[in-house]
Design an enzyme around this catalytic site. Structure first.
Site, PDB file in Angstrom:
ATOM      1  N   CYS A 290       0.796  -1.293   0.019  1.00  0.00           N
ATOM      2  CA  CYS A 290      -0.217   0.039  -0.022  1.00  0.00           C
ATOM      3  C   CYS A 290       0.833   1.187  -0.011  1.00  0.00           C
ATOM      4  CB  CYS A 290      -0.958  -0.033   1.105  1.00  0.00           C
ATOM      5  SG  CYS A 290      -2.357   1.158   1.119  1.00  0.00           S
TER       6      CYS A 290
ATOM      7  N   GLU B 208      -1.578  -8.520   4.968  1.00  0.00           N
ATOM      8  CA  GLU B 208      -1.490  -8.789   6.366  1.00  0.00           C
ATOM      9  C   GLU B 208      -2.928  -8.699   7.232  1.00  0.00           C
ATOM     10  OE1 GLU B 208      -0.759  -6.140   4.581  1.00  0.00           O
ATOM     11  OE2 GLU B 208      -0.968  -4.160   5.611  1.00  0.00           O
TER      12      GLU B 208
ATOM     13  N   HIS C 218      -3.567  -5.588   1.074  1.00  0.00           N
ATOM     14  CA  HIS C 218      -3.251  -5.884   2.344  1.00  0.00           C
ATOM     15  C   HIS C 218      -3.364  -7.371   2.807  1.00  0.00           C
ATOM     16  CE1 HIS C 218      -2.536  -1.718   3.378  1.00  0.00           C
ATOM     17  NE2 HIS C 218      -3.675  -1.564   2.753  1.00  0.00           N
TER      18      HIS C 218
END
Lengths: 80, 726, 231
Positions: free
Chosen positions: C85, C204, C202
């Site tokens: 990002c 994560e 993302h």
């Protein structure tokens, strides 16, 4: 001495913000609105002695930070 | 000749009687700076002068309440030495004038209220009310407010997990933007605002002070007129990047042991923060404005004291700890300046360029602010609406589709997809359900958070509407499996100087208080926003409630989506087919009439406790509370969330179909359950339960009617994006 | 394996990233942007957020901070670098990756789950996926609209440097599944050497079944498997 810098998207880089502005102008009833491109305007106060020195310094600023030359052009004006 | 003419103090929002009181307190005429301080401190926004008398009636205590109203935010115990810190606050007027910055700074302000107390913010919510969709300003206001909330919250990195958004003509000239933040702190490391210890240093941190928002607090306390657009220059501009640094710097400093007291500079800035801190601690303050970091040149004492520049805090440090604090703020590249010292004089002395710019006694200003017992009347209750007098202009499923695509019931995805609802990595339940669920980092626990209010009920019956707002938030938390713990209230009303408006306020407080008592959810923080009217037209009474609950194990949370095919769907609670004040009546029949649906708090409690217990035991596997739009709307939402259809096998019996399908009777849930004994379980608990159908397929089916999920989804999802593309 | 997560003023997804790296056994440490030295690590991560408020341009000022010189040096020495990002934006601003990330074509911030097609799994970053696999992970950005000139795009395609593309649940790459207007649906790219990956989505935030799914988990497990164990 004041440097005035215009940073704009290069021709060919899609500018949806400019497009949205154009759309908004049309819906407000302004006719004859063609292509709209938007950008940034930056003013910097400088203490350089000559216009040429200022021009050179600001150009370096543009290349290194103020503009992303992958997508943006810049125009510099120096007011003495 | 005196500069203090009635025109000058009227311009400061002070009445003649209030000005006389100032003369009594000072024993002399105030100078202009001092008058400015009084005007802000005694504004409705800061002093709660019209509402104080009634707010005292709300229940605020429970064994798990660590700190109730009166501080920056409320604090409750969530076990394991941890606390949840939360509050909701309005930024209505600024958001109407400049929607992006108004909403953004609303988010910034409520975040500061929470991290000021030592909590890391973990969730943002917001309650939005806009004017009628056809009003020429509405679209622009929705776009600005939503991007302002997102622009601020996304940048500071706190997830925005939901809230609500609805439309009504009464908000045409007065939109509502109520922002709520929830944070998590160690229960033994909560920071308060009472300044103590004469000689201790007063420190200013954060952004520099400019001329932003001067007299925002008085703006928020005056009715709008057609000239309000001229007030634009007072709107402050938010800087979420600085706020993010301020959060990190404050939390880093709070991990040391150097802070005596801390307070954010919210509405009314330096004035109200320093007065509140000094008043609570019983000390005096000597402030030197020359030391306040300034963004603009030649600012006057008046401007310094009244500026509402954002992202600033005031703190009192323990002796000798200045360097520890300074280092942390310098690391985060934030301004840090010693601006004063506590004294034992009980006075606020403001110095500028070697001269005393103001010298005011603290307690008379902060504590002896006016308190009014404004006259109030109760509006006569409206006549009831009988289902037989309400038409059903078409097949039930066609009406359902219309309702699901109406402004208040349509999907708000267009809004919440502009909010980062995942940052921090703890989001268990995303926007769109009954309540947001956010895991407490490094534990199995989770907080459930919701906001709600049904203003049309509040107008019809303020007491019942107040009860219903609390009951619905309690139900929302219950529906995800959480134990509701406490609420924050944001009371949005019209002009309190009109007895009928004051009557709405008094009634709503009574209802909220009654519900809080029975449902055991004390009010731990809140905010009052009055004068939400334009040219004498008030908003619907909107006492927005934000509620927080606890799940001991986040893996036990349930959502509203049907968990599979072939499951029985049960309706829990009693259905009377109450159509008065329903969305059906408004959207389909075009009538805003009738009584609000009755709220039986004891029944609410009994049914909700049963539902929560069975979720906790793993028996209930999905759950949705029934509210706006009634039974069929709730059922449709469950089906859409799962992308699984349902065949409805029950009906209203003696009730007409539309009353059964769309009545807004309270204390009801729809659930699916594991095992074959669910009905027996409910019967043992004396909770009314009916099996109303079975999941499966790709459509809603009821007798000879069919509505495919695709068709329903299009109606539900398209309204808002289509409207905004306008 | 060891990893470093770079934190700028305004970074806000470092906590998510640390959680995901820790779960995979990648032993992350956070490194403040003013540091001029990096600890010896196998992986450097530039996480998401709004470094320096994304003022001027997203990722611009972070791209000029002291620690980035060190990141460049390490990358040249072959250390793996992942930018997610805002981290991807920083990597393009520094020139470590080609192109730029413009304002989303619809001009709005967008936070939602998307599907990504694994175009090239021949690096440690995507070694946990089958080639052509489809993963579900969220995006959360305002400036994720990937732009490069045609020659650069052709080079990226020709050299197998497109790592992931936005696609439908079945892996079809269409305009309809492009959340931000990115050219050729590009969601993530490698540098020439294949030791730098920049991506907008993302992973994560997709490592737990109950918190949005596990679409991103193989990325971290794959990295840990390929780059560890060392120390």
């Amino acid at each position: 001495m004041k440097a005035k810098i215009h940073v704009t998207l290069k021709n060919g880089v899609h500018d949806p913000q400019g497009q949205a502005i154009g759309h908004a102008l049309e819906s407000l009833g302004f006719d004859g609105v063609g292509d709209v491109r938007q950008g940034k305007y930056i003013e910097i106060d400088l203490v350089d002695s000559t216009e040429a020195a200022a021009q050179e310094k600001v150009a370096a600023m543009c290349r290194q930070l103020l503009a992303n030359t992958v997508i943006e052009n810049y125009i510099i004006e120096i007011d003495g | 000749m005196s500069a203090m003419t009635p025109a000058v103090f009227a311009e400061h929002g002070l009445s003649e009687a209030e000005y006389d009181k100032i003369l009594d307190i000072l024993g002399r005429e105030p100078n202009l700076t001092e008058l400015g301080v009084f005007s802000v401190m005694w504004s409705e926004h800061c002093s709660y002068k019209s509402s104080k008398k009634w707010l005292k009636k709300l229940p605020t205590e429970a064994p798990w309440v660590i700190c109730g109203p009166g501080e920056n935010a409320g604090v409750i115990d969530i076990g394991d030495g941890q606390a949840a810190v939360f509050k909701m606050e309005s930024h209505n007027h600024p958001s109407y004038i400049e929607p992006y910055q108004g909403a953004a700074t609303g988010v910034g302000g409520i975040l500061r209220d929470v991290f000021t107390m030592g909590a890391r913010p973990v969730a943002n919510m917001n309650v939005l009310r806009f004017g009628d969709a056809s009003h020429p300003k509405t679209r622009h206001l929705v776009a600005g407010v939503v991007s302002g909330i997102g622009g601020y919250g996304n940048c500071v990195g706190v997830p925005t997990l939901g809230g609500e958004c609805a439309f009504h003509g009464s908000y045409d000239g007065n939109i509502l933007v109520n922002a709520m933040t929830v944070g998590i702190a160690d229960a033994d490391k909560i920071f308060y605002s009472a300044a103590t210890g004469a000689g201790n240093l007063v420190v200013y941190v954060g952004s520099k002070t400019g001329r932003d928002g001067i007299h925002g607090a008085t703006m928020a306390s005056a009715e709008f007129t057609e000239n309000s657009d001229e007030k634009r220059p007072t709107v402050q501009v938010g800087d979420p990047f600085t706020e993010k640094l301020l959060i990190e710097a404050c939390l880093e400093l709070m991990a040391t042991d150097v802070i005596v007291a801390i307070q954010d500079m919210g509405a009314a800035g330096l004035t109200s923060s320093s007065f509140e801190m000094a008043s609570k601690g019983g000390v005096g303050v000597d402030l030197n404005l020359d030391q306040v970091p300034a963004r603009e040149e030649n600012m006057t004492a008046y401007e310094f004291l009244l500026s509402e520049s954002q992202e600033r805090m005031l703190m009192v440090l323990k002796p000798g700890e200045e360097d520890t604090a300074r280092k942390i703020f310098e690391k985060w590249e934030l301004d840090f300046s010693v601006v004063g010292r506590l004294t034992d004089t009980g006075r606020m002395v403001i110095r500028e360029k070697g001269e005393v710019a103001a010298d005011l006694p603290i307690d008379p200003l902060a504590l002896a602010s006016p308190e009014y017992d404004r006259p109030w009347v109760v509006a006569p209750p409206p006549a009831d609406v009988c289902a037989a007098d309400v038409p059903a202009p078409g097949p039930i499923f066609a009406l359902l589709k219309n309702l699901m695509g109406s402004p208040d019931l349509c999907s708000k995805r267009w809004i919440w997809e502009q909010y980062d609802h995942l940052v921090m990595g703890d989001t268990v339940q995303r926007p769109g359900g009954d309540a947001a669920v956010v895991r407490v980092r490094d534990t199995q626990k989770a907080l459930a958070i919701t906001t709600d209010c049904t203003p049309r009920y509040c107008l019809a019956d303020p007491v019942m509407g107040g009860k219903q707002a609390v009951a619905e938030t309690w139900r929302n938390l219950t529906a995800v499996g959480a134990q509701p713990l406490a609420i924050t209230d944001n009371l949005n009303f019209g002009n309190p100087e009109r007895p009928e408006i004051m009557g709405q306020f008094v009634g709503a407080i009574e209802g909220i208080g009654a519900a809080c008592t029975v449902l055991e959810v004390p009010v731990v923080s809140g905010n009052v926003s009055l004068y939400n009217e334009t040219n004498g037209e008030a908003i619907l009474p909107t006492p927005a409630i934000g509620a927080v609950g606890l799940l001991t194990d986040y893996t036990q949370a349930v959502g509203l989506a049907f968990p599979g095919d072939g499951l029985a769907v049960y309706l829990i609670g009693e259905t009377q087919g109450h159509l008065g004040q329903s969305l059906y009546l408004r959207e389909i029949a075009g009538r805003e009439e009738g009584k609000a649906p009755p709220v039986d708090l004891d029944r609410e409690r009994k049914i909700g406790d049963f539902v929560r217990d069975e979720i906790g035991r793993g028996v209930i596997t999905s759950c949705h509370d029934i509210s706006d739009g009634g039974l069929l709307v709730a059922l449709a939402e469950m089906a859409l969330a799962a992308n699984i259809g349902i065949t409805i096998t029950a009906g209203g019996g003696s009730l007409s179909d539309h009353a059964w399908a769309f009545g807004e009777d309270q204390a009801r849930y729809l659930v699916t359950a594991a095992g074959k004994h669910f009905v027996a379980l409910a019967e043992v608990a004396r909770v009314p339960v009916t099996c109303i159908g079975r999941t499966g397929g790709v459509a809603l089916v009821w007798g000879d009617q069919t509505l495919t999920l695709d068709e329903l989804r299009a109606a539900h999802e398209d309204w808002l994006p289509d409207y905004m593309a306008g | 394996m060891n990893s470093a997560v770079i934190v700028f003023p305004g970074t806000n997804r470092e906590r998510d990233m640390v959680l995901a790296l820790s779960a995979a056994g990648a032993r992350p440490v956070e490194v403040w942007h003013r540091e001029t030295r990096l600890p010896a690590v196998d992986l450097i991560v530039i996480p998401g957020g709004f470094s320096y408020g994304d003022y001027l341009r997203a990722g611009c000022m972070a791209g000029h901070s002291p620690i980035i010189r060190e990141v460049k040096k390490q990358a040249e020495a072959g250390v793996h670098v992942l930018g997610v990002c805002n981290g991807f934006q920083v990597l393009t601003e520094t020139g470590l990756l080609p192109g730029a990330l413009l304002r989303n074509a619809h001009l709005k911030f967008i936070c939602k789950d998307v599907h990504l097609k694994v175009e090239n799994n021949g690096t440690p970053f995507l070694s946990g996926y089958e080639s052509g696999a489809v993963m579900s992970v969220p995006v959360a950005h305002h400036d994720g609209n990937y732009f490069a000139d045609e020659a650069t795009l052709d080079a990226l395609d020709g050299e197998g440097r497109v790592a992931v593309r936005y696609c439908g649940p079945d892996g079809t790459v269409t305009r309809y599944h492009n959340p931000n207007g990115s050219q050729r649906n590009i969601a993530g790219i490698y540098n020439k050497r294949g030791n730098i990956l920049g991506m907008m989505p993302h992973p994560e935030d997709a490592i737990d079944k109950l918190l949005g799914g596990i679409g991103g988990k193989p990325l971290f497990d794959g990295l840990a498997g390929a780059l560890g164990p060392t120390s």
